[in-house]
Design a protein around this motif. Structure first.
Motif, PDB file in Angstrom:
ATOM      1  N   CYS A 115      27.036  33.027  40.127  1.00 25.96           N
ATOM      2  CA  CYS A 115      27.272  31.700  39.549  1.00 25.96           C
ATOM      3  C   CYS A 115      27.073  31.724  38.039  1.00 25.96           C
ATOM      4  O   CYS A 115      27.889  31.158  37.296  1.00 25.96           O
ATOM      5  CB  CYS A 115      26.358  30.661  40.186  1.00 25.96           C
ATOM      6  N   ARG A 116      26.031  32.374  37.587  1.00 25.26           N
ATOM      7  CA  ARG A 116      25.781  32.471  36.138  1.00 25.26           C
ATOM      8  C   ARG A 116      26.936  33.188  35.444  1.00 25.26           C
ATOM      9  O   ARG A 116      27.384  32.783  34.375  1.00 25.26           O
ATOM     10  CB  ARG A 116      24.466  33.187  35.870  1.00 25.26           C
ATOM     11  N   SER A 117      27.409  34.253  36.062  1.00 28.19           N
ATOM     12  CA  SER A 117      28.518  35.001  35.493  1.00 28.19           C
ATOM     13  C   SER A 117      29.783  34.151  35.437  1.00 28.19           C
ATOM     14  O   SER A 117      30.503  34.148  34.441  1.00 28.19           O
ATOM     15  CB  SER A 117      28.764  36.265  36.320  1.00 28.19           C
ATOM     16  N   ALA A 118      30.068  33.421  36.513  1.00 25.01           N
ATOM     17  CA  ALA A 118      31.276  32.597  36.575  1.00 25.01           C
ATOM     18  C   ALA A 118      31.238  31.462  35.556  1.00 25.01           C
ATOM     19  O   ALA A 118      32.251  31.143  34.940  1.00 25.01           O
ATOM     20  CB  ALA A 118      31.449  32.034  37.986  1.00 25.01           C
ATOM     21  N   ILE A 119      30.067  30.867  35.374  1.00 22.23           N
ATOM     22  CA  ILE A 119      29.934  29.759  34.425  1.00 22.23           C
ATOM     23  C   ILE A 119      30.205  30.230  33.002  1.00 22.23           C
ATOM     24  O   ILE A 119      30.763  29.495  32.197  1.00 22.23           O
ATOM     25  CB  ILE A 119      28.533  29.109  34.545  1.00 22.23           C
ATOM     26  N   GLY A 120      29.869  31.478  32.723  1.00 17.59           N
ATOM     27  CA  GLY A 120      30.039  32.015  31.377  1.00 17.59           C
ATOM     28  C   GLY A 120      31.447  32.481  31.063  1.00 17.59           C
ATOM     29  O   GLY A 120      31.701  32.972  29.972  1.00 17.59           O
ATOM     30  N   GLN A 121      32.370  32.342  31.997  1.00 12.94           N
ATOM     31  CA  GLN A 121      33.740  32.817  31.791  1.00 12.94           C
ATOM     32  C   GLN A 121      34.723  31.681  32.026  1.00 12.94           C
ATOM     33  O   GLN A 121      34.406  30.689  32.673  1.00 12.94           O
ATOM     34  CB  GLN A 121      34.029  33.962  32.755  1.00 12.94           C
ATOM     35  N   SER A 122      35.921  31.859  31.519  1.00  9.95           N
ATOM     36  CA  SER A 122      36.951  30.853  31.770  1.00  9.95           C
ATOM     37  C   SER A 122      37.848  31.321  32.920  1.00  9.95           C
ATOM     38  O   SER A 122      37.899  32.498  33.234  1.00  9.95           O
ATOM     39  CB  SER A 122      37.789  30.612  30.510  1.00  9.95           C
ATOM     40  N   GLY A 123      38.519  30.378  33.515  1.00 11.10           N
ATOM     41  CA  GLY A 123      39.430  30.709  34.600  1.00 11.10           C
ATOM     42  C   GLY A 123      38.753  30.613  35.969  1.00 11.10           C
ATOM     43  O   GLY A 123      37.543  30.464  36.074  1.00 11.10           O
ATOM     44  N   PRO A 124      39.569  30.694  37.008  1.00 12.00           N
ATOM     45  CA  PRO A 124      39.032  30.551  38.365  1.00 12.00           C
ATOM     46  C   PRO A 124      38.241  31.777  38.812  1.00 12.00           C
ATOM     47  O   PRO A 124      38.491  32.896  38.346  1.00 12.00           O
ATOM     48  CB  PRO A 124      40.289  30.376  39.217  1.00 12.00           C
ATOM     49  N   ARG A 125      37.307  31.560  39.697  1.00 14.53           N
ATOM     50  CA  ARG A 125      36.509  32.627  40.295  1.00 14.53           C
ATOM     51  C   ARG A 125      36.290  32.269  41.761  1.00 14.53           C
ATOM     52  O   ARG A 125      36.159  31.101  42.106  1.00 14.53           O
ATOM     53  CB  ARG A 125      35.120  32.740  39.654  1.00 14.53           C
ATOM     54  N   LEU A 126      36.221  33.294  42.590  1.00 12.74           N
ATOM     55  CA  LEU A 126      35.848  33.084  43.987  1.00 12.74           C
ATOM     56  C   LEU A 126      34.538  33.803  44.224  1.00 12.74           C
ATOM     57  O   LEU A 126      34.391  34.975  43.865  1.00 12.74           O
ATOM     58  CB  LEU A 126      36.916  33.650  44.935  1.00 12.74           C
ATOM     59  N   ILE A 127      33.590  33.090  44.799  1.00 11.08           N
ATOM     60  CA  ILE A 127      32.322  33.685  45.201  1.00 11.08           C
ATOM     61  C   ILE A 127      32.224  33.512  46.701  1.00 11.08           C
ATOM     62  O   ILE A 127      32.111  32.388  47.196  1.00 11.08           O
ATOM     63  CB  ILE A 127      31.126  33.023  44.504  1.00 11.08           C
TER      64      ILE A 127
ATOM     65  N   GLY B 166      45.258  37.500  41.433  1.00 12.07           N
ATOM     66  CA  GLY B 166      44.807  37.497  40.046  1.00 12.07           C
ATOM     67  C   GLY B 166      43.535  36.725  39.787  1.00 12.07           C
ATOM     68  O   GLY B 166      43.221  36.415  38.645  1.00 12.07           O
ATOM     69  N   VAL B 167      42.789  36.425  40.840  1.00 10.08           N
ATOM     70  CA  VAL B 167      41.540  35.670  40.694  1.00 10.08           C
ATOM     71  C   VAL B 167      40.370  36.638  40.835  1.00 10.08           C
ATOM     72  O   VAL B 167      40.293  37.386  41.817  1.00 10.08           O
ATOM     73  CB  VAL B 167      41.438  34.564  41.763  1.00 10.08           C
ATOM     74  N   GLU B 168      39.484  36.628  39.866  1.00  6.55           N
ATOM     75  CA  GLU B 168      38.295  37.467  39.982  1.00  6.55           C
ATOM     76  C   GLU B 168      37.445  36.971  41.137  1.00  6.55           C
ATOM     77  O   GLU B 168      37.298  35.769  41.348  1.00  6.55           O
ATOM     78  CB  GLU B 168      37.490  37.446  38.684  1.00  6.55           C
ATOM     79  N   ALA B 169      36.880  37.913  41.886  1.00  5.05           N
ATOM     80  CA  ALA B 169      36.127  37.535  43.079  1.00  5.05           C
ATOM     81  C   ALA B 169      34.988  38.505  43.326  1.00  5.05           C
ATOM     82  O   ALA B 169      35.052  39.671  42.928  1.00  5.05           O
ATOM     83  CB  ALA B 169      37.047  37.507  44.290  1.00  5.05           C
ATOM     84  N   VAL B 170      33.970  37.990  43.990  1.00  9.26           N
ATOM     85  CA  VAL B 170      32.821  38.806  44.345  1.00  9.26           C
ATOM     86  C   VAL B 170      32.247  38.291  45.661  1.00  9.26           C
ATOM     87  O   VAL B 170      32.336  37.102  45.955  1.00  9.26           O
ATOM     88  CB  VAL B 170      31.750  38.785  43.230  1.00  9.26           C
ATOM     89  N   ARG B 171      31.688  39.199  46.438  1.00  2.90           N
ATOM     90  CA  ARG B 171      30.998  38.818  47.668  1.00  2.90           C
ATOM     91  C   ARG B 171      29.501  39.024  47.444  1.00  2.90           C
ATOM     92  O   ARG B 171      29.083  40.063  46.953  1.00  2.90           O
ATOM     93  CB  ARG B 171      31.466  39.691  48.836  1.00  2.90           C
TER      94      ARG B 171
END
Length: 71
Positions: free
Chosen positions: A55-67, A39-44
């Motif tokens: 990083c810009r996208s992740a900062i603008g959202q709440s919750g965990p992200r994997l890059i 359930g964690v949004e992720a991108v390669r």
């Protein structure tokens, strides 16, 4: 390393098959799919521009992200 622990308890030398159990190369892990299945949004990303964008996208959202950054 784990292999040092095996040797430290007196199990002796570890053969090729045993050594392969301490590697993270086979099978190749798909970190994005692993994150998504939990359930964690992720991108390669594979470029500096891609990393900046992710990083810009992740900062603008709440919750965990994997890059996963692969260069």
């Amino acid at each position: 390393m784990l292999i040092d622990e095996v040797r430290g308890v007196g199990l002796g030398e570890v053969g090729g098959k045993g050594l392969s159990m301490f590697e993270l190369t086979d099978p190749v892990l798909d970190w994005v799919k692993l994150a998504e299945c939990m359930g964690v949004e992720a991108v390669r990303v594979e470029t500096n521009a891609g990393l900046i964008s992710a990083c810009r996208s992740a900062i603008g959202q709440s919750g965990p992200r994997l890059i996963e950054a692969v260069f």
